[in-house]
Design an enzyme around this catalytic site. Structure first.
Site, PDB file in Angstrom:
ATOM      1  N   SER A   1     -17.219  -6.549 -19.586  1.00 10.81           N
ATOM      2  CA  SER A   1     -15.833  -6.463 -20.055  1.00 10.81           C
ATOM      3  C   SER A   1     -15.715  -5.502 -21.231  1.00 10.81           C
ATOM      4  CB  SER A   1     -15.350  -7.849 -20.501  1.00 10.81           C
ATOM      5  OG  SER A   1     -14.111  -7.749 -21.191  1.00 10.81           O
TER       6      SER A   1
ATOM      7  N   ASN B   1     -23.116 -21.708 -19.894  1.00 13.54           N
ATOM      8  CA  ASN B   1     -22.686 -21.267 -18.574  1.00 13.54           C
ATOM      9  C   ASN B   1     -22.899 -19.767 -18.363  1.00 13.54           C
ATOM     10  OD1 ASN B   1     -21.137 -21.887 -16.006  1.00 13.54           O
ATOM     11  ND2 ASN B   1     -19.819 -20.282 -16.869  1.00 13.54           N
TER      12      ASN B   1
ATOM     13  N   TYR C   1     -16.698 -15.433 -26.154  1.00 16.07           N
ATOM     14  CA  TYR C   1     -16.686 -14.958 -24.761  1.00 16.07           C
ATOM     15  C   TYR C   1     -17.213 -13.527 -24.694  1.00 16.07           C
ATOM     16  CZ  TYR C   1     -14.823 -12.099 -21.065  1.00 16.07           C
ATOM     17  OH  TYR C   1     -14.715 -11.151 -20.082  1.00 16.07           O
TER      18      TYR C   1
ATOM     19  N   LYS D   1     -20.727 -11.724 -23.003  1.00 13.22           N
ATOM     20  CA  LYS D   1     -20.789 -10.581 -22.085  1.00 13.22           C
ATOM     21  C   LYS D   1     -21.767  -9.533 -22.613  1.00 13.22           C
ATOM     22  CE  LYS D   1     -17.980 -11.551 -18.675  1.00 13.22           C
ATOM     23  NZ  LYS D   1     -18.366 -11.523 -17.244  1.00 13.22           N
TER      24      LYS D   1
ATOM     25  N   ASN E   1      -8.242  -4.012 -18.668  1.00 15.73           N
ATOM     26  CA  ASN E   1      -7.401  -5.187 -18.376  1.00 15.73           C
ATOM     27  C   ASN E   1      -7.077  -5.311 -16.888  1.00 15.73           C
ATOM     28  OD1 ASN E   1      -7.243  -4.677 -21.319  1.00 15.73           O
ATOM     29  ND2 ASN E   1      -5.887  -6.476 -21.223  1.00 15.73           N
TER      30      ASN E   1
HETATM   31  C1  WQD Z   1      -2.668  -7.831 -23.432  1.00 10.12           C
HETATM   32  C2  WQD Z   1      -1.564  -7.426 -24.392  1.00 10.12           C
HETATM   33  C3  WQD Z   1      -1.282  -8.941 -26.222  1.00 10.12           C
HETATM   34  C4  WQD Z   1       0.076 -12.308 -23.735  1.00 10.12           C
HETATM   35  C5  WQD Z   1      -8.124 -10.228 -22.778  1.00 10.12           C
HETATM   36  C6  WQD Z   1      -9.538 -10.559 -23.080  1.00 10.12           C
HETATM   37  C7  WQD Z   1     -10.441  -9.572 -22.399  1.00 10.12           C
HETATM   38  C8  WQD Z   1     -10.125  -9.477 -20.939  1.00 10.12           C
HETATM   39  C9  WQD Z   1      -8.654  -9.223 -20.688  1.00 10.12           C
HETATM   40  C10 WQD Z   1     -11.711 -10.730 -19.627  1.00 10.12           C
HETATM   41  C11 WQD Z   1      -1.940  -7.619 -25.849  1.00 10.12           C
HETATM   42  C12 WQD Z   1      -0.039  -8.940 -25.333  1.00 10.12           C
HETATM   43  C13 WQD Z   1      -0.381 -11.068 -24.151  1.00 10.12           C
HETATM   44  C14 WQD Z   1       1.365 -12.750 -24.133  1.00 10.12           C
HETATM   45  C15 WQD Z   1       1.679 -10.691 -25.319  1.00 10.12           C
HETATM   46  N1  WQD Z   1     -10.532 -10.671 -20.259  1.00 10.12           N
HETATM   47  N2  WQD Z   1       0.417 -10.280 -24.925  1.00 10.12           N
HETATM   48  N3  WQD Z   1       2.127 -11.917 -24.903  1.00 10.12           N
HETATM   49  O1  WQD Z   1      -6.164  -9.578 -25.087  1.00 10.12           O
HETATM   50  O2  WQD Z   1      -6.173  -7.215 -24.086  1.00 10.12           O
HETATM   51  O3  WQD Z   1      -7.796  -8.940 -23.266  1.00 10.12           O
HETATM   52  O4  WQD Z   1      -7.935 -10.260 -21.388  1.00 10.12           O
HETATM   53  O5  WQD Z   1     -12.543  -9.867 -19.552  1.00 10.12           O
HETATM   54  O6  WQD Z   1     -11.742 -10.055 -22.569  1.00 10.12           O
HETATM   55  O7  WQD Z   1      -9.711 -10.423 -24.470  1.00 10.12           O
HETATM   56  O8  WQD Z   1      -5.407  -9.151 -22.696  1.00 10.12           O
HETATM   57  O9  WQD Z   1      -3.468  -9.894 -21.397  1.00 10.12           O
HETATM   58  O10 WQD Z   1      -4.239 -11.337 -23.352  1.00 10.12           O
HETATM   59  O11 WQD Z   1      -3.102  -9.150 -23.783  1.00 10.12           O
HETATM   60  O12 WQD Z   1       2.393  -9.963 -26.034  1.00 10.12           O
HETATM   61  O13 WQD Z   1       1.832 -13.876 -23.788  1.00 10.12           O
HETATM   62  O14 WQD Z   1      -0.428  -8.262 -24.160  1.00 10.12           O
HETATM   63  O15 WQD Z   1      -0.925  -9.005 -27.595  1.00 10.12           O
HETATM   64  O16 WQD Z   1      -1.343  -6.574 -26.602  1.00 10.12           O
HETATM   65  P1  WQD Z   1      -6.348  -8.685 -23.906  1.00 10.12           P
HETATM   66  P2  WQD Z   1      -4.040  -9.968 -22.765  1.00 10.12           P
END
Ligand code: WQD
Length: 326
Positions: A116, A91, A140, A144, A169
């Protein structure tokens, strides 16, 4: 002068479509609606189909007199990509090849690409600069990085002009509350905090409190989705006025911790956010935030929204739309 927005019925796509149209540009969206929402587009022309259908892409470009493309269409779940890698390669990567081939066949050669910060993996130094090594840590993120390379090679071989935008983010919702994120398909922190605050889920799981950060929880660069939209418009203008091919970070340059996001949500909502501290999520870096100076230099773009703006807009959207667009 019509802009083709692939994946325009998605989260960042729909916010970018709104800004393009409100700033006087004609837009047509190509979206499979596998994960997007037609309702997020209001009366924007929508073609339901796949970017992998080259003849469809060429026909849409010709019929709508497309001059530029903003390419959002991709699967974007890190976890899902490790369980079903094939659908991500097909995809995201193969789909991009077909999109570009169809566009070039119709004489369209300007493309803004939704990349990203995940391409950096766990950055060795902070703030993260565009010159940092690419070290994707899931399929993923690898797609990218590969999509960026595919696009740049189309620049070398077929004269495609491009701008790759590496989002940190993305979070928040339209300031007028008209559109926002679909929390039903996300694993991202901000929508999950909203879900917990609004009692639409169990307690938020805070992944780790033993990181080498000020409060022990993970730190990220949360950037408002409407700031991302303005960056895409700036990138289109950059290319349309003969600007060079570029790759830039889109972030605020400031990190916020999980607990900061949680506390800000409690302040905005006036209610406690039920949460529990659990172990780290594998693969999570402790801290990631952008050096956003190159986007300021090349595009004249800077993020203007604060973490408070993000939380206020997200809370307004999710509390008014507990079932999203459904
Ligand atoms: C943020 C922080 C978690 C959920 C991902 C993808 C990245 C991009 C953005 C597309 C971290 C913490 C999260 C939860 C938590 N996507 N957390 N409890 O991992 O930085 O990035 O999303 O482009 O490609 O990898 O984002 O929002 O998942 O996490 O404590 O239920 O929040 O550990 O520190 P991340 P996230």
């Amino acid at each position: 002068m019509t802009i083709l927005v692939t994946g325009g019925a998605g989260y960042i796509g729909s916010h970018t479509v709104r800004l393009l149209r409100s700033s006087g540009r004609d837009v047509v969206v190509l979206d499979s609606l596998e994960r997007g929402h037609r309702e997020s587009l209001f009366d924007t022309p929508l073609v339901v189909g796949s970017i992998a259908d080259e003849s469809l892409v060429e026909r849409v470009c010709r019929d709508f007199e497309v001059t530029d493309i903003v390419h959002f269409a991709a699967y974007k779940s890190a976890g899902e990509s490790m369980e079903t890698p094939g659908m991500y390669w097909l995809n995201n990567v193969q789909g991009t090849v077909h999109l570009v081939e169809g566009a070039l066949a119709a004489g369209v050669n300007r493309l803004v690409f939704s990349s990203s910060a995940a391409v950096y993996g766990s950055p060795a130094s902070l703030p993260v600069r565009e010159s940092a090594p690419l070290a994707p840590e899931n399929v993923y993120a690898e797609t990218k990085a590969v999509m960026e390379r595919v696009i740049s090679w189309y620049g070398v071989t077929r004269g495609l002009r491009w701008a790759s935008l590496r989002y940190f983010n993305a979070a928040g919702a339209a300031a007028d509350g008209a559109i926002g994120e679909d929390w039903s398909i996300t694993t991202n922190l901000v929508p999950l905090v909203m879900k917990a605050a609004l009692g639409a889920s169990g307690p938020l799981k805070v992944f780790g409190t033993d990181y080498p950060t000020p409060d022990g929880t993970g730190v990220r660069d949360y950037i408002h989705v409407e700031d991302l939209a303005t960056a895409h418009v700036a990138a289109l203008d950059h290319l349309a006025t003969g600007g060079a091919d570029i790759t830039v970070n889109l972030g605020t340059g400031r990190g916020a911790s999980v607990l900061e996001v949680l506390r800000e949500t409690e302040r905005v909502s006036g209610r406690p956010v039920p949460h529990e501290f659990v172990s780290r999520r594998p693969g999570d870096p402790a801290e990631v935030y952008a050096d956003a100076s190159l986007a300021a230099q090349l595009l004249g773009w800077k993020a203007t929204h604060t973490l408070a703006d993000i939380i206020e807009s997200a809370y307004a959207w999710h509390s008014a739309h507990p079932t999203g667009f459904r």
